[in-house]
Scaffold this motif. Structure first.
Motif: not given
Length: 158
Positions: A25-33
């Motif tokens: 979940a962290a990879h999915f939501w934080l990757r664009p940042l």
């Protein structure tokens, strides 16, 4: 007496699963940042033979041009300015430096507007293998379109 053992055993199975779900979940939501490059970005390559640290590199765009230059000598661990000039009203973003085939970490520098051009105050490390070849990935936008120009860069051996 078996109840506490079975609860502990269940926790041993559930806890790693929860950790894996959290990482995904962290990879999915934080990757664009972590990598904010737009999906509709147009990639351009500088003209054949262009080499920063030797000459300025020019790229043609619809209705104008962009020139990218650095100093005559780019030395490892020394500050230098990468300069972006154009006859178009650009919006500068950043410059990333990468070494093909080698992980040199994140080397991102913001382009700062100064008068009629953009400047990215930069510095690059010396590769432990002795390589001096880098690629400057210059990101900017013009007319609602995001661009990335890849320009080869050659440092001077100290």
């Amino acid at each position: 007496m078996n109840q506490p053992v079975s609860k502990t055993r269940a926790l041993l199975y559930i806890l790693p699963l929860l950790v894996l779900i959290g990482i995904a979940a962290a990879h999915f939501w934080l990757r664009p940042l972590l990598d904010p490059t737009p999906q509709d970005q147009q990639s351009l390559t500088a003209a054949e033979g262009c080499l920063l640290g030797v000459e300025a590199c020019r790229v043609d765009l619809p209705g104008g041009w962009v020139s990218i230059r650095g100093p005559e000598q780019i030395l490892p661990m020394r500050d230098f300015d990468l300069i972006l000039e154009s006859n178009l009203p650009l919006q500068g973003d950043e410059v990333s430096y990468v070494m093909p085939g080698m992980d040199m970490g994140m080397n991102r520098f913001a382009l700062q507007h100064q008068g009629n051009h953009w400047v990215a105050p930069s510095a690059l490390a010396m590769c432990m293998s002795g390589r001096l070849d880098w690629v400057a990935q210059v990101r900017f936008s013009y007319g609602g379109q995001a661009y990335e120009v890849s320009v080869p860069l050659l440092m001077t051996r100290p």
